[in-house]
Structure formats: C-alpha cells, structure tokens
Design a protein around this motif. Structure first.
Motif, PDB file in Angstrom:
ATOM      1  N   ARG B 194       0.833  -1.213   0.000  1.00 22.10           N
ATOM      2  CA  ARG B 194       0.000   0.000   0.000  1.00 22.10           C
ATOM      3  C   ARG B 194       0.861   1.253   0.000  1.00 22.10           C
ATOM      4  O   ARG B 194       0.515   2.262  -0.621  1.00 22.10           O
ATOM      5  N   ALA B 196       3.850   1.409  -1.392  1.00 25.05           N
ATOM      6  CA  ALA B 196       4.384   1.503  -2.752  1.00 25.05           C
ATOM      7  C   ALA B 196       3.321   2.034  -3.712  1.00 25.05           C
ATOM      8  O   ALA B 196       3.616   2.831  -4.605  1.00 25.05           O
ATOM      9  N   GLN B 197       2.053   1.632  -3.498  1.00 23.57           N
ATOM     10  CA  GLN B 197       0.969   2.124  -4.359  1.00 23.57           C
ATOM     11  C   GLN B 197       0.783   3.630  -4.214  1.00 23.57           C
ATOM     12  O   GLN B 197       0.630   4.352  -5.188  1.00 23.57           O
ATOM     13  N   GLU B 198       0.774   4.092  -2.946  1.00 23.47           N
ATOM     14  CA  GLU B 198       0.585   5.525  -2.717  1.00 23.47           C
ATOM     15  C   GLU B 198       1.699   6.314  -3.403  1.00 23.47           C
ATOM     16  O   GLU B 198       1.457   7.315  -4.076  1.00 23.47           O
ATOM     17  N   GLU B 200       3.684   5.380  -5.898  1.00 22.45           N
ATOM     18  CA  GLU B 200       3.667   5.274  -7.359  1.00 22.45           C
ATOM     19  C   GLU B 200       2.543   6.128  -7.945  1.00 22.45           C
ATOM     20  O   GLU B 200       2.703   6.721  -9.012  1.00 22.45           O
TER      21      GLU B 200
END
Lengths: 207, 207
Positions: B194, B196-198, B200
């Motif tokens: 999560r 890494a998602q934020e 990216e």
C-alpha cells in the motif's frame, strides 16, 4: 436504457439500484417523462464501482459515500481521489503508543520509506500499520528484515499493478481498478506465499 | 518455578494459565507436593505458542487444541505438524463451484504450481483459495498475471521466511515461528504494497 434494463445489464437487483439512487450513490438518470428516466454507460460504471467497494473492499455504505463524493468532485485531482479510496480501504488505523518500541519501529519504517524514495503522507494508514506490525514483531522476539519485502512490493506495484489502472479514462473506472487490484492481488499474494511455504517445508523436511 | 512464577515470567494471567491447564492446552507441572507443582521452560514455550495461535493467528480454542495435539504427538513428523498449524490458519476454505470459470482457474493455478515445482497437497487450503480469487478476478473483467507474484512469494519464502524457523529445536518453537511468520510477514507485506501504491500514484499523477 430504462432502470429495469440497467438492473439487468449490471446484475444489481432493481430494489438495490433504487436504494443507491435514494442514497445519492448513483446519479439520477435523465428524466424523459414523469415516470421514465434514461440511464447510460456512466450508471453502469458507477454500479460496478459500488459493487467493488462493497463486495471486494467490504466498505460500509458511509465510507462508500465518501469515496463516491471524491469521484464526483471533479475539482479533486485523480491522485487525491485515488488516495481517498485507498485510505478508506485501510480500515482502522493503529494509533501511536507511548513506548520506545513504537518510536524505534516508526524510525525504521521511515528509513525504509526514504531508502526506496517513496513519497508517503505522514498520516498514511499503512505507515502506522507497518509501524505497529514491526513493533509487535520485535516485542515477540522476532528480528524481521523488511527490506526484501519492500523491494518485492515496490517491483510488483510499479511493474504490474499500476499498469493495470487507466488514469486518464473515467474516474469511476480508475477507482474500481485500484480497489480490485489492491484487495485481490493482496489476497492472491497471500495464498501464493502459503503455497510456497508448504512446498518449502516439504522440500526441507520430507525429501 | 511455581505456577505464580510461570504466570509472571510468561505475562499470562494466573487464571488463564489455570484455564489452559484444565483444557489440556498446557501440560501439567511436575507434582512436588499435594499443593505444589513445578513448571519449567517447556511450559513457558507452550504459553508462547498458545499466545501466538490465539492473538496473532486469531484461532478459536478448538483449533488451538488440534494444533497442540499435533505438537504433542511425537510420532508425527515435523512437516506434518507444521502442516496442521498452517492449514488451521487458513480459516474457511472456499469449495469448488460447478462452473467452467472455476475449472479454468483451477487449471491455471495447477500450472503455476507445477511451473514452480511446488509440492502441494491437492486439498491444501491456499490452492482452493487462489482458485477462488483468480476466478473472481476474471469474472470482474481483470486479466491477472500471477506469475510475478508467485516468483516474489517463492523468493521471500525460501530466502527469508523459512530460514527464520528452527526445524530441529523444540516443536513448540517451530510452530510458533511458523505462525508468527505467516501472519506478521503477510500483514507487513500488505502494508508495504500500500505504501508503494501511494508513492507510485504520486509519482505518476502528482509530479
């Protein structure tokens, strides 16, 4: 299409479609006559999004409303809209405890974040969550090294997951893809880890 | 040590220690006199294991009993004992549905398992779970490629997680390490994804 056709095309039962309309989760159709409104693609997309938030994200209706508000507020940039959905999925965020274990875990999490050059809000739920998990692991006597996990997460998110979200298409579709990807790839990875564990245990212990 | 010292050393309240003794989860101490029994390291280790199963694994007492029985049955090989704990953590296993989607998802999961040379029992809970997730992803219109996830899982499990379990030490300790590792690394990885998602999303959309 008529409301009955919208229900059939989406697979959402008619009373549920009407409930979403009353709750403001679904925008009204174009009123063609006193008893007839016309629905279109945007309604179908919205129903898909609601279903993703409800059935896959397991969000309560109040949280779904907040996400939908962010989708409908076109003054919000896409990144902010996605962030609203993303944070809503996080559930309850652990709050910092007053002990040195928490502080040292938080410092390690922040080091990891900066080592990967990640841009993270200080109030991001997964930052507190990771701190809580790390401090818990240490209290249980584990000596976790999170770096290989962070590397794997970074690679999967940048090379696979984020490529499956179309950021310049409809806002509903981007949020739906984010929710489905976050939850379902997460569950898939967990099942894959358990398969790898079973196999590795067999390999080491039952050759 | 006396039972009060066992309680203090383990951090488990005395009434709870007595409850575990009555339930047979904790083996009796050595009876030194009518009102005095002596407890040792093995009791401390058992209490750690019970706590891991209860608080981290969130298992009900009935499932904990089954795991403890496998730990205490020294005729069971270590791999079988670990498997009992591992399958207990899986919770409710989805059952196969009678549709072509399930069959094709099952076939893809099995292809993945054999591509990685994984040794998996046909009734392994994560096999059914992954099939259910994959078939769900497809029904939702996603086109998931699970191979990079399987690769990452394989690498993390063989190179990190399994090295943290001591297979030739006390049986309690091996099961405790498996339970803590399975659950807590899983939660840590989810939080890292999560993050890494934020990041990216910020990198792509809010440069």
């Amino acid at each position: 299409m008529r409301i009955s056709e919208l229900s059939a095309a989406s697979g959402v039962p008619l009373p549920t479609v009407k409930y979403y309309l009353r709750e403001g989760l679904l925008h009204p159709g174009e009123q063609l006559a006193a008893t007839r409104a016309e629905y279109d693609e945007t309604h179908l997309r919205r129903l898909r999004l609601i279903r993703a938030l409800l059935e896959v994200g397991k969000l309560p209706v109040a949280s779904i409303k907040k996400v939908i508000e962010a989708v409908d507020d076109h003054s919000l940039p896409v990144h902010t809209m996605l962030g609203t959905a993303h944070y809503a999925l996080a559930g309850e965020v652990p709050s910092a405890t007053q002990d040195p274990e928490w502080d040292s875990a938080q410092a390690e999490v922040d080091q990891l974040i900066s080592a990967f050059g990640w841009r993270i809000e200080s109030w991001a739920p997964p930052r507190a969550e990771l701190t809580e998990i790390l401090s818990r692991m240490r209290k249980l006597g584990m000596k976790p090294d999170l770096r290989p996990y962070a590397e794997a997460a970074d690679k999967l998110v940048t090379e696979v997951e984020m490529n499956q979200i179309s950021f310049d298409g409809p806002r509903d579709a981007a949020v739906e893809a984010l929710v489905l990807g976050t939850i379902l790839y997460g569950r898939a990875f967990d099942a894959l880890r358990r398969l790898a564990q079973e196999s590795e245990s067999a390999r080491r212990l039952a050759p």
